[in-house]
Enzyme design. Structure first.
Site, PDB file in Angstrom:
ATOM      1  N   ASP A 423      15.298  -9.023   4.477  1.00  0.00           N
ATOM      2  CA  ASP A 423      14.182  -8.283   3.894  1.00  0.00           C
ATOM      3  C   ASP A 423      13.144  -9.328   3.476  1.00  0.00           C
ATOM      4  OD1 ASP A 423      12.591  -6.384   2.654  1.00  0.00           O
ATOM      5  OD2 ASP A 423      13.711  -6.480   0.777  1.00  0.00           O
ATOM      6  N   THR A 425      10.081  -9.032   1.091  1.00  0.00           N
ATOM      7  CA  THR A 425       9.566  -9.108  -0.269  1.00  0.00           C
ATOM      8  C   THR A 425      10.683  -9.324  -1.284  1.00  0.00           C
ATOM      9  OG1 THR A 425       7.810  -7.594   0.390  1.00  0.00           O
ATOM     10  CG2 THR A 425       8.121  -7.956  -1.975  1.00  0.00           C
ATOM     11  N   THR A 576      10.303  -5.901   7.563  1.00  0.00           N
ATOM     12  CA  THR A 576       9.423  -5.577   6.442  1.00  0.00           C
ATOM     13  C   THR A 576       8.571  -4.354   6.749  1.00  0.00           C
ATOM     14  OG1 THR A 576       7.621  -6.427   5.052  1.00  0.00           O
ATOM     15  CG2 THR A 576       7.681  -7.182   7.328  1.00  0.00           C
ATOM     16  N   LYS A 604      14.995   1.081   8.774  1.00  0.00           N
ATOM     17  CA  LYS A 604      15.639  -0.239   8.805  1.00  0.00           C
ATOM     18  C   LYS A 604      17.038  -0.162   9.402  1.00  0.00           C
ATOM     19  CE  LYS A 604      13.075  -2.319   4.976  1.00  0.00           C
ATOM     20  NZ  LYS A 604      13.148  -2.938   3.627  1.00  0.00           N
ATOM     21  N   ASP A 623      17.798  -5.805  -0.994  1.00  0.00           N
ATOM     22  CA  ASP A 623      17.845  -5.681  -2.452  1.00  0.00           C
ATOM     23  C   ASP A 623      18.941  -4.752  -2.948  1.00  0.00           C
ATOM     24  OD1 ASP A 623      16.927  -3.116  -1.994  1.00  0.00           O
ATOM     25  OD2 ASP A 623      14.927  -3.459  -2.790  1.00  0.00           O
TER      26      ASP A 623
END
Length: 736
Positions: A423, A425, A576, A604, A623
């Site tokens: 990922d 960010t 992303t 994703k 995350d």
């Protein structure tokens, strides 16, 4: 939504598409490549932040400060052991030393030993009873742990090494007693004494190794203090942790450990959370920030409100994860257990055949000695310990380095990963905008322009405004005082500084006011926009005097992580929701193999499947919340930046820090632990294949025989070698 009142929507970790950039004060603070009509500065829908089984018994109480008691799982055949691993080691240590002392007179008064070493002890009345007397004590005192273990194994219908050891010492004791009664002519007391003593030594060392491997649990429990200082009105009371309740107000002094999870209500201090997250640098915590049990306050005292105690704390959750991982069984462990179970029956059959063969072709003495040796030397001790000890050690090492293993098989599979999907960010980048460049027109001073921009933005809580203020502070600039602050929805902000009117905004503000960008700024702004930066213009009294570029900066650690993965032949791919220009900039800067841009969170998982269909073994690094489906779909799911949040169900491995180099560390540990498993299995299996025929006396015709004491020594040595080899995992370099 006014630019000055956006705090509740500025949290970039939880927003998603709810932040409509057109409705925010910095509505046009954007790079042209990103559609800010659908996405705010914090929008991450687009910016992509979107053991040991020792049979059936519990190994004592590892409970501490409210943590669950542990039930270590493990290697085949130790069903008879009782107590914690530290208790095991102490029991065997005591019995070993006492049995060793009792063995001395048995060995010294052995006629066989006296003949070997050509010495003789003075004879006296009753000297023939020394060996039977002390030998019987050794059999009862030292051998009782093995006999009880055998009973437990038979009750559970899982015969293992305790049955083999017990059969060996019972046969040796019976033969020795029969000789003392004049029924046989066998001198076996000294071998019985040394057999029991050496077996106790081997078990003692084994329990020490296991205890050290599982020390992670006790180390985690030790992070909590025994008492806490509770504030009651104007007084501070010292109370035990068991007395704490949610909502209590506590005082945490400098150097003290935080007794429970909570939130700071007064004071500011740095906290050492290295024992929980693996992050070596202290982290600054201020009022409103969450602190976790076990962290150490430094420099100043704080007052905190208790949010969770006992089983609800992050530390207790980490303890449960470590315990579950240490109990988990790998594929190699299943094979080892099956082989060990079969080996028990092979050993018993071999012993029967050995006794029959030597009784026919040799003497009764030789038959008994060979049979006892077969039973002892074939104990699957090393085989049973080979895998569980590696599992316990690797899990403990991982926890110490801020890597929490939820799925043991995920850690094993990590060594096979050939593609890591990151990922962007907050993983490869910092996850927040920073000032990356500034340009000025008409001979203006860059520092002066930045200081004025920071003064105007000071009252705003927008992420881009904070980035400008932070950049000014980092440069040590003196910020003038701004007045008449106004936030214009979708247009930017305004304010007066030293009598002049300033405005800060993006392209929408320039279009509305029909302002022209100075030629000396155009080239810089075009370059910024091309690489996906957010561009803000600084306007004074109707003229553009400067512009700033703000970008989500690449983590310095990301470069090291990608370079190391490439060195190992692993592809690095970034996924992303950001616009292509933004994604390509990061991809080029890091040298990524592939960039998947403008991917919605729900898509994703499809990208993971697509990579797998092309034959890739994929590790997804995200995350743990927004990326949950992709994490679950990947061959290995790694939740990064989770801190002390262990309630992430979709990931097999949880990384406490946001350092992407930890992914390389997980792979290094996976390869090292698997290598140790294979080494231990190879040694243990090879030892048994060679030792059983040797103990049965196949080399007796050329004069090579192994007596029971030497057999016990070899068996114990093989176990210790496996344990020491596993301990070498502690030397694995995990980087960072």
């Amino acid at each position: 939504m006014q630019h000055g009142s956006e705090k509740q929507k500025s949290d970039h970790t939880a927003q998603g598409a709810a932040m409509d950039h057109a409705a925010m004060g910095h509505g046009s603070h954007g790079h042209a490549a990103m559609d800010h009509s659908a996405m705010g500065h914090g929008d991450h829908a687009a910016m992509n932040h979107a053991a040991m089984d020792h049979g059936t018994m519990d190994h004592g109480d590892h409970t501490a400060h409210g943590a669950q008691p542990t039930a270590h799982g493990g290697h085949q055949g130790h069903q008879g052991h009782s107590g914690g691993h530290s208790g095991h080691a102490e029991i065997y240590r005591q019995r070993f030393w006492i049995s060793l002392l009792l063995s001395i007179p048995v060995v010294l008064f052995s006629e066989m030993v006296q003949d070997w070493f050509n010495y003789s002890l003075p004879s006296f009345r009753g000297d023939n009873l020394i060996a039977p007397f002390f030998g019987t004590i050794i059999f009862i005192y030292g051998g009782s742990v093995f006999l009880q273990g055998a009973v437990d194994e038979l009750k559970s219908r899982k015969p293992g090494m305790m049955v083999l050891i017990s059969m060996a010492i019972i046969v040796a004791f019976a033969a020795s007693a029969a000789t003392s009664l004049g029924w046989f002519d066998l001198e076996f007391w000294w071998e019985l004494a040394l057999l029991v003593t050496v077996m106790l030594l081997g078990h003692w060392q084994e329990m020490r190794a296991i205890g050290q491997a599982q020390g992670a649990l006790s180390a985690l429990a030790a992070l909590l203090p025994d008492e806490a200082e509770r504030i009651d009105g104007d007084t501070v009371q010292t109370v035990p942790l068991s007395a704490l309740q949610q909502g209590d107000l506590l005082l945490v002094r400098p150097g003290a450990r935080v007794p429970a999870d909570g939130t700071i209500v007064e004071g500011q201090a740095e906290f050492d959370e290295s024992m929980l997250t693996g992050e070596s640098r202290p982290v600054d915590r201020a009022p409103g920030d969450r602190i976790v049990a076990g962290a150490i306050a430094g420099g100043a005292s704080v007052r905190m409100r208790v949010d969770a105690v006992g089983e609800s704390t992050a530390l207790a959750g980490i303890q449960r994860l470590v315990e579950e991982a240490q109990q988990s069984r790998s594929r190699a462990q299943v094979l080892a257990d099956r082989f060990a179970g079969i080996l028990v029956y092979v050993a018993i059959i071999s012993a029967i055949i050995t006794f029959a063969a030597w009784s026919i072709f040799g003497t009764t003495s030789e038959a008994v000695e060979r049979t006892v040796t077969v039973l002892v030397i074939s104990c699957p001790h090393a085989l049973g310990l080979a895998i569980p000890l590696v599992i316990a050690l690797s899990t403990a090492i991982a926890a110490k380095n801020g890597m929490l293993v939820k799925d043991r098989l995920a850690l094993e599979r990590m060594r096979l990963v050939d593609t890591v999907l990151f990922d962007k960010t907050g993983t490869l980048t910092e996850g927040s905008h920073q000032l990356s460049d500034i340009a000025v027109a008409n001979g203006e001073n860059a520092d002066t322009v930045l200081a004025v921009a920071a003064a105007v933005e000071a009252d705003s809580e927008h992420p881009l405004a904070r980035a400008i203020v932070r950049a000014s502070d980092d440069r040590g600039l003196t910020r003038p005082v701004a007045s008449n602050f106004r936030a214009n929805a979708g247009r930017g902000v305004e304010g007066d500084v030293n009598g002049a009117a300033y405005s800060i905004g993006g392209p929408a503000m320039l279009r509305e006011r029909q302002l022209t960008i100075p030629a000396e700024l155009q080239a810089s702004m075009d370059a910024w926009t091309a690489r996906g930066a957010a561009v803000l213009n600084i306007v004074r009294d109707g003229g553009v005097i400067g512009a700033v570029a703000l970008e989500d900066q690449v983590r310095p650690e990301s470069r090291e992580a990608i370079a190391e993965l490439h060195k190992q032949g692993v592809k690095a791919v970034m996924i992303t929701g950001d616009a292509r220009a933004v994604a390509d900039r990061v991809g080029a800067e890091l040298g990524l193999d592939q960039v998947l841009a403008e991917v919605l969170p729900e898509d994703k998982e499809r990208q993971v499947i697509a990579l797998q269909e092309r034959g890739a073994t994929v590790a997804m690094v995200g995350d743990g919340v927004n990326d949950a489906p992709a994490l679950a779909r990947a061959d290995v799911g790694i939740a990064i930046g989770a801190g002390t949040d262990v309630a992430i169900e979709s990931a097999g491995v949880i990384l406490a820090t946001s350092d992407p180099r930890a992914v390389v560390s997980v792979r290094a540990l996976s390869k090292a632990s698997y290598r140790k498993m294979l080494q231990n299995l190879g040694w243990a299996a090879g030892y048994n294949l060679v030792s059983i025929p040797l103990a049965a006396g196949v080399l007796a015709p050329i004069g090579i025989v192994v007596n029971p004491a030497i057999g016990a020594l070899l068996m114990s040595a093989s176990t210790i070698i496996v344990a020491l080899n596993a301990q070498l995992l502690r030397g694995v370099k995990l980087g960072r």
